[in-house]
Design an enzyme around this catalytic site. Structure first.
Site, PDB file in Angstrom:
ATOM      1  N   ASP A 110       2.983   4.220 -11.617  1.00 19.56           N
ATOM      2  CA  ASP A 110       2.265   5.629 -11.877  1.00 19.56           C
ATOM      3  C   ASP A 110       3.485   6.699 -11.779  1.00 19.56           C
ATOM      4  O   ASP A 110       4.171   6.765 -10.805  1.00 19.56           O
ATOM      5  CB  ASP A 110       1.349   5.863 -10.926  1.00 19.56           C
ATOM      6  CG  ASP A 110       0.612   7.194 -10.703  1.00 19.56           C
ATOM      7  OD1 ASP A 110       0.921   7.831 -11.715  1.00 19.56           O
ATOM      8  OD2 ASP A 110      -0.207   7.215 -10.043  1.00 19.56           O
TER       9      ASP A 110
ATOM     10  N   ARG B 118       6.840   7.903  -0.897  1.00 19.61           N
ATOM     11  CA  ARG B 118       7.118   9.139  -1.758  1.00 19.61           C
ATOM     12  C   ARG B 118       8.151   9.780  -1.088  1.00 19.61           C
ATOM     13  O   ARG B 118       7.719  10.780  -0.361  1.00 19.61           O
ATOM     14  CB  ARG B 118       5.789   9.651  -2.095  1.00 19.61           C
ATOM     15  CG  ARG B 118       4.794   8.887  -2.783  1.00 19.61           C
ATOM     16  CD  ARG B 118       3.477   9.589  -3.227  1.00 19.61           C
ATOM     17  NE  ARG B 118       2.544   8.761  -3.816  1.00 19.61           N
ATOM     18  CZ  ARG B 118       1.327   9.021  -4.264  1.00 19.61           C
ATOM     19  NH1 ARG B 118       0.935  10.129  -3.882  1.00 19.61           N
ATOM     20  NH2 ARG B 118       0.685   7.934  -4.716  1.00 19.61           N
TER      21      ARG B 118
ATOM     22  N   GLN C 240      -3.713   3.992   0.311  1.00 19.46           N
ATOM     23  CA  GLN C 240      -5.040   4.289  -0.278  1.00 19.46           C
ATOM     24  C   GLN C 240      -5.683   3.075  -0.492  1.00 19.46           C
ATOM     25  O   GLN C 240      -5.381   2.028  -0.374  1.00 19.46           O
ATOM     26  CB  GLN C 240      -4.655   4.791  -1.854  1.00 19.46           C
ATOM     27  CG  GLN C 240      -4.058   6.444  -1.706  1.00 19.46           C
ATOM     28  CD  GLN C 240      -3.620   6.639  -3.139  1.00 19.46           C
ATOM     29  OE1 GLN C 240      -3.297   7.780  -3.540  1.00 19.46           O
ATOM     30  NE2 GLN C 240      -3.931   5.706  -4.233  1.00 19.46           N
TER      31      GLN C 240
ATOM     32  N   ASP D 137     -11.115  15.522  -8.754  1.00 18.53           N
ATOM     33  CA  ASP D 137     -10.693  15.285  -7.287  1.00 18.53           C
ATOM     34  C   ASP D 137     -11.890  15.679  -6.506  1.00 18.53           C
ATOM     35  O   ASP D 137     -12.718  16.565  -6.721  1.00 18.53           O
ATOM     36  CB  ASP D 137      -9.563  16.206  -6.689  1.00 18.53           C
ATOM     37  CG  ASP D 137      -8.317  15.700  -7.460  1.00 18.53           C
ATOM     38  OD1 ASP D 137      -8.007  14.751  -8.006  1.00 18.53           O
ATOM     39  OD2 ASP D 137      -7.199  16.798  -7.616  1.00 18.53           O
TER      40      ASP D 137
ATOM     41  N   GLU E 100      -8.066  17.174   0.001  1.00 21.45           N
ATOM     42  CA  GLU E 100      -8.323  16.499  -1.010  1.00 21.45           C
ATOM     43  C   GLU E 100      -8.434  14.628  -0.449  1.00 21.45           C
ATOM     44  O   GLU E 100      -7.627  14.373   0.278  1.00 21.45           O
ATOM     45  CB  GLU E 100      -7.397  16.098  -2.099  1.00 21.45           C
ATOM     46  CG  GLU E 100      -7.452  15.187  -2.971  1.00 21.45           C
ATOM     47  CD  GLU E 100      -6.415  15.182  -4.235  1.00 21.45           C
ATOM     48  OE1 GLU E 100      -6.092  13.962  -4.431  1.00 21.45           O
ATOM     49  OE2 GLU E 100      -5.636  16.307  -4.372  1.00 21.45           O
TER      50      GLU E 100
ATOM     51  N   SER F  14      -8.686  11.139  -5.873  1.00 13.98           N
ATOM     52  CA  SER F  14      -8.236  11.715  -7.233  1.00 13.98           C
ATOM     53  C   SER F  14      -8.685  10.337  -7.981  1.00 13.98           C
ATOM     54  O   SER F  14      -8.528   9.118  -7.780  1.00 13.98           O
ATOM     55  CB  SER F  14      -6.657  11.679  -7.512  1.00 13.98           C
ATOM     56  OG  SER F  14      -6.594  12.029  -8.679  1.00 13.98           O
TER      57      SER F  14
END
Length: 346
Positions: A58, A112, A127, A247, A260, A263
């Site tokens: 991604d 990340r 996730q 979202d 959030e 997504s």
């Protein structure tokens, strides 16, 4: 560095560390079961890394650097830690031959390194990534909204069962989730930034799904960035608006801001992929393995997304920092400042 940190006034965690760890397991076990039941998903095993140059990873907003390393046994061939499994999941739908209306979910773990660390952003991302085969006839806004409502129902049930087990916690999620397009948000709050728009609408409704994220709005700006090769943010949906993605955002009373949780969206078909690659100036990606497979009709039409595990735990347990529900790396000064205000980083 500490200007990224928000300290809630008079913060006092409701559950201690021992109860928190037990509650995290309850949330994760419960939500997995509820999500799988609502969307008819089967759990599969997912990779931590993929080969570089295949087009599977991604690209997020296109600027985040993946963690890359050479594989000694494969002549130093480079591999990348996944940013998410948005495109890998569609490969698995084809490989495992899922029927229309059925799909998969998995635990996605990522690193990340370019994240700005604060209350809700960590180097470590966890996730529930999910993907489901859908028919071409369901490429519409009503199907998207139906799926969002099913996911929100799973969140509501998880919250209810958690609060039954820990009555010191009170439920916060409203009965229903509100739907609004990013163009409508722009019309409603023309002078606010995207983040300020989300804060306003989340506080008003408690839980919202913001539709159409990734493409330019009428003012020429994007509500937020999306890679061009998984969510469909260019197809016309309704009322002249574009986008079949969005979202799930809730109001976080601890942090006094929008928050959030997910997504997601209907994924690109051949037409949308070509269009979005052109818009993004990434036509060269059409020569990558994954993109060739999609353009050749070898991948099923799907809907999918990611739901933050630590984010959901943080929200339901009313924590002030994501480091209270996951183990990661934080600057020493952030840990110390949090400790002074009863924010117990794991």
């Amino acid at each position: 560095m500490l200007n990224h940190l928000f300290i809630p006034k008079n913060y006092d965690p409701i559950l201690n560390l021992k109860k928190t760890e037990k509650a995290i397991k309850l949330i994760k076990d419960t939500f997995e079961h509820q999500l799988a039941s609502e969307l008819r998903l089967r759990r599969v095993t997912a990779p931590l890394f993929v080969l570089k140059g295949t087009g599977i990873n991604d690209d997020l907003n296109g600027i985040e650097r993946p963690v890359t390393f050479p594989i000694k046994f494969m002549k130093e061939t480079p591999a990348e830690i996944v940013h998410s499994l948005a495109k890998w999941k569609r490969l698995m739908l084809a490989k495992l031959e899922f029927a229309t209306g059925f799909g998969l979910y998995t635990d996605m773990n990522a690193i990340r390194p370019d994240e700005d660390l604060d209350n809700i952003h960590s180097l470590y991302v966890d996730q529930w990534d999910w993907e489901r085969v859908m028919s071409d006839n369901d490429r519409n806004i009503d199907f998207l909204k139906k799926t969002v409502t099913q996911i929100y129902t799973a969140m509501k049930r998880t919250e209810y069962l958690l609060c039954e087990e820990y009555p010191e916690l009170n439920p916060e999620l409203p009965e229903h989730i509100h739907f609004i397009h990013s163009e409508e948000l722009l019309e409603k709050y023309p002078d606010l930034s995207s983040k300020e728009k989300e804060d306003r609408i989340a506080k008003e409704y408690g839980a919202v799904f913001i539709i159409g994220i990734g493409g330019a709005l009428k003012n020429g700006q994007k509500h937020d960035g999306r890679a061009p090769d998984y969510d469909d943010w260019s197809t016309e949906s309704e009322n002249g608006f574009k986008g079949l993605n969005g979202d799930i955002v809730v109001w976080n009373p601890i942090l006094q801001r929008s928050f959030e949780l997910s997504s997601m969206g209907i994924r690109v078909n051949e037409i949308a992929l070509k269009k979005q690659l052109e818009i993004a100036g990434c036509e060269n990606r059409a020569d990558l393995m994954w993109h060739k497979m999609l353009l050749n009709g070898e991948l099923p039409q799907s809907i999918g997304g990611g739901i933050g595990q630590s984010r959901l735990c943080m929200y339901l347990l009313k924590k002030a920092h994501i480091g209270e529900v996951q183990s990661s790396i934080w600057p020493d000064e952030m840990i110390e400042e949090c400790r002074k205000h009863k924010i117990n980083i794991i």
